[in-house]
Design a protein around this motif. Structure first.
Motif, PDB file in Angstrom:
ATOM      1  N   SER A   2      -6.444   8.065  -7.413  1.00 19.32           N
ATOM      2  CA  SER A   2      -6.265   6.813  -6.700  1.00 19.32           C
ATOM      3  C   SER A   2      -5.391   5.874  -7.521  1.00 19.32           C
ATOM      4  O   SER A   2      -5.430   5.897  -8.749  1.00 19.32           O
ATOM      5  CB  SER A   2      -7.636   6.178  -6.453  1.00 19.32           C
ATOM      6  OG  SER A   2      -7.503   4.975  -5.760  1.00 19.32           O
ATOM      7  N   ALA A   3      -4.604   5.050  -6.836  1.00 19.49           N
ATOM      8  CA  ALA A   3      -3.751   4.068  -7.502  1.00 19.49           C
ATOM      9  C   ALA A   3      -3.714   2.784  -6.684  1.00 19.49           C
ATOM     10  O   ALA A   3      -3.777   2.820  -5.461  1.00 19.49           O
ATOM     11  CB  ALA A   3      -2.340   4.613  -7.680  1.00 19.49           C
ATOM     12  N   GLY A  57      -1.676  -0.937  -5.867  1.00 17.41           N
ATOM     13  CA  GLY A  57      -0.374  -1.586  -5.926  1.00 17.41           C
ATOM     14  C   GLY A  57      -0.441  -2.953  -5.273  1.00 17.41           C
ATOM     15  O   GLY A  57      -1.062  -3.116  -4.228  1.00 17.41           O
ATOM     16  N   SER A  74       1.895   1.231  -4.600  1.00 11.88           N
ATOM     17  CA  SER A  74       0.710   2.087  -4.733  1.00 11.88           C
ATOM     18  C   SER A  74       1.061   3.574  -4.588  1.00 11.88           C
ATOM     19  O   SER A  74       0.548   4.400  -5.338  1.00 11.88           O
ATOM     20  CB  SER A  74      -0.368   1.690  -3.728  1.00 11.88           C
ATOM     21  OG  SER A  74       0.031   1.948  -2.411  1.00 11.88           O
ATOM     22  N   GLY A 118       3.045   4.618  -7.724  1.00 15.02           N
ATOM     23  CA  GLY A 118       2.106   4.678  -8.840  1.00 15.02           C
ATOM     24  C   GLY A 118       1.244   5.919  -8.769  1.00 15.02           C
ATOM     25  O   GLY A 118       0.972   6.568  -9.784  1.00 15.02           O
ATOM     26  N   LEU A 119       0.816   6.276  -7.578  1.00 13.07           N
ATOM     27  CA  LEU A 119       0.025   7.489  -7.381  1.00 13.07           C
ATOM     28  C   LEU A 119       0.819   8.726  -7.797  1.00 13.07           C
ATOM     29  O   LEU A 119       0.309   9.599  -8.501  1.00 13.07           O
ATOM     30  CB  LEU A 119      -0.405   7.601  -5.917  1.00 13.07           C
ATOM     31  CG  LEU A 119      -1.214   8.830  -5.532  1.00 13.07           C
ATOM     32  CD1 LEU A 119      -2.578   8.806  -6.202  1.00 13.07           C
ATOM     33  CD2 LEU A 119      -1.364   8.902  -4.028  1.00 13.07           C
ATOM     34  N   ASN A 136       3.249   8.886  -9.936  1.00 12.48           N
ATOM     35  CA  ASN A 136       3.396   8.880 -11.391  1.00 12.48           C
ATOM     36  C   ASN A 136       2.126   9.357 -12.084  1.00 12.48           C
ATOM     37  O   ASN A 136       2.185  10.129 -13.049  1.00 12.48           O
ATOM     38  CB  ASN A 136       3.761   7.480 -11.888  1.00 12.48           C
ATOM     39  CG  ASN A 136       5.166   7.091 -11.537  1.00 12.48           C
ATOM     40  OD1 ASN A 136       6.018   7.936 -11.309  1.00 12.48           O
ATOM     41  ND2 ASN A 136       5.413   5.793 -11.479  1.00 12.48           N
ATOM     42  N   ILE A 137       0.976   8.907 -11.611  1.00 14.98           N
ATOM     43  CA  ILE A 137      -0.294   9.316 -12.216  1.00 14.98           C
ATOM     44  C   ILE A 137      -0.504  10.818 -12.055  1.00 14.98           C
ATOM     45  O   ILE A 137      -0.879  11.508 -13.005  1.00 14.98           O
ATOM     46  CB  ILE A 137      -1.466   8.534 -11.592  1.00 14.98           C
ATOM     47  CG1 ILE A 137      -1.391   7.063 -12.004  1.00 14.98           C
ATOM     48  CG2 ILE A 137      -2.806   9.129 -12.011  1.00 14.98           C
ATOM     49  CD1 ILE A 137      -2.335   6.171 -11.243  1.00 14.98           C
ATOM     50  N   ARG A 170      -4.362   0.459  -1.814  1.00 12.58           N
ATOM     51  CA  ARG A 170      -4.931   1.560  -2.592  1.00 12.58           C
ATOM     52  C   ARG A 170      -4.490   2.856  -1.922  1.00 12.58           C
ATOM     53  O   ARG A 170      -4.737   3.060  -0.740  1.00 12.58           O
ATOM     54  CB  ARG A 170      -6.443   1.478  -2.631  1.00 12.58           C
ATOM     55  CG  ARG A 170      -7.101   2.657  -3.332  1.00 12.58           C
ATOM     56  CD  ARG A 170      -8.610   2.590  -3.268  1.00 12.58           C
ATOM     57  NE  ARG A 170      -9.130   1.390  -3.870  1.00 12.58           N
ATOM     58  CZ  ARG A 170      -9.517   1.296  -5.146  1.00 12.58           C
ATOM     59  NH1 ARG A 170      -9.458   2.353  -5.918  1.00 12.58           N
ATOM     60  NH2 ARG A 170      -9.989   0.164  -5.608  1.00 12.58           N
ATOM     61  N   THR A 180      -4.701   7.111  -2.172  1.00 14.05           N
ATOM     62  CA  THR A 180      -5.441   8.227  -2.739  1.00 14.05           C
ATOM     63  C   THR A 180      -4.880   9.538  -2.211  1.00 14.05           C
ATOM     64  O   THR A 180      -4.362   9.607  -1.100  1.00 14.05           O
ATOM     65  CB  THR A 180      -6.946   8.153  -2.398  1.00 14.05           C
ATOM     66  OG1 THR A 180      -7.098   8.179  -0.991  1.00 14.05           O
ATOM     67  CG2 THR A 180      -7.590   6.911  -2.969  1.00 14.05           C
TER      68      THR A 180
END
Length: 85
Positions: free
Chosen positions: A30-31, A33, A45, A48-49, A51-52, A78, A80
């Motif tokens: 989950s990320a 933004g 978001s 970012g997800l 990248n994670i 968010r 996911t």
């Protein structure tokens, strides 16, 4: 007919065990933004997800689910997704 039923049950059990073995190697990531606009928060978001997931050495599997809610001055989203090795 009984042999057919037993074969079907055995095949279903094998598929269930195989699916659970694959699911054991996956995690839900989950990320969050934030952004001034809804679209900017979604982009932050989801990127970012990505990248994670990449930094964990995993690959995204399935559809990205994104939910957004207004915050005090910004919009917060968010995202996911299931990530597997």
């Amino acid at each position: 007919m009984r042999f057919f039923k037993l074969s079907l049950i055995a095949a279903a059990s094998f598929i269930a065990v195989s699916a659970s073995a694959q699911a054991g190697d996956c995690v839900r990531v989950s990320a969050l933004g934030d952004g001034l606009t809804h679209d900017l928060a979604v982009v932050m978001s989801t990127h970012g997800l990505a990248n994670i997931i990449e930094n964990k050495g995993r690959k995204g599997s399935g559809k990205i689910q994104t939910t957004c809610a207004p915050a005090a001055f910004l919009t917060e989203c968010r995202s996911t997704q299931l990530a597997c090795k």
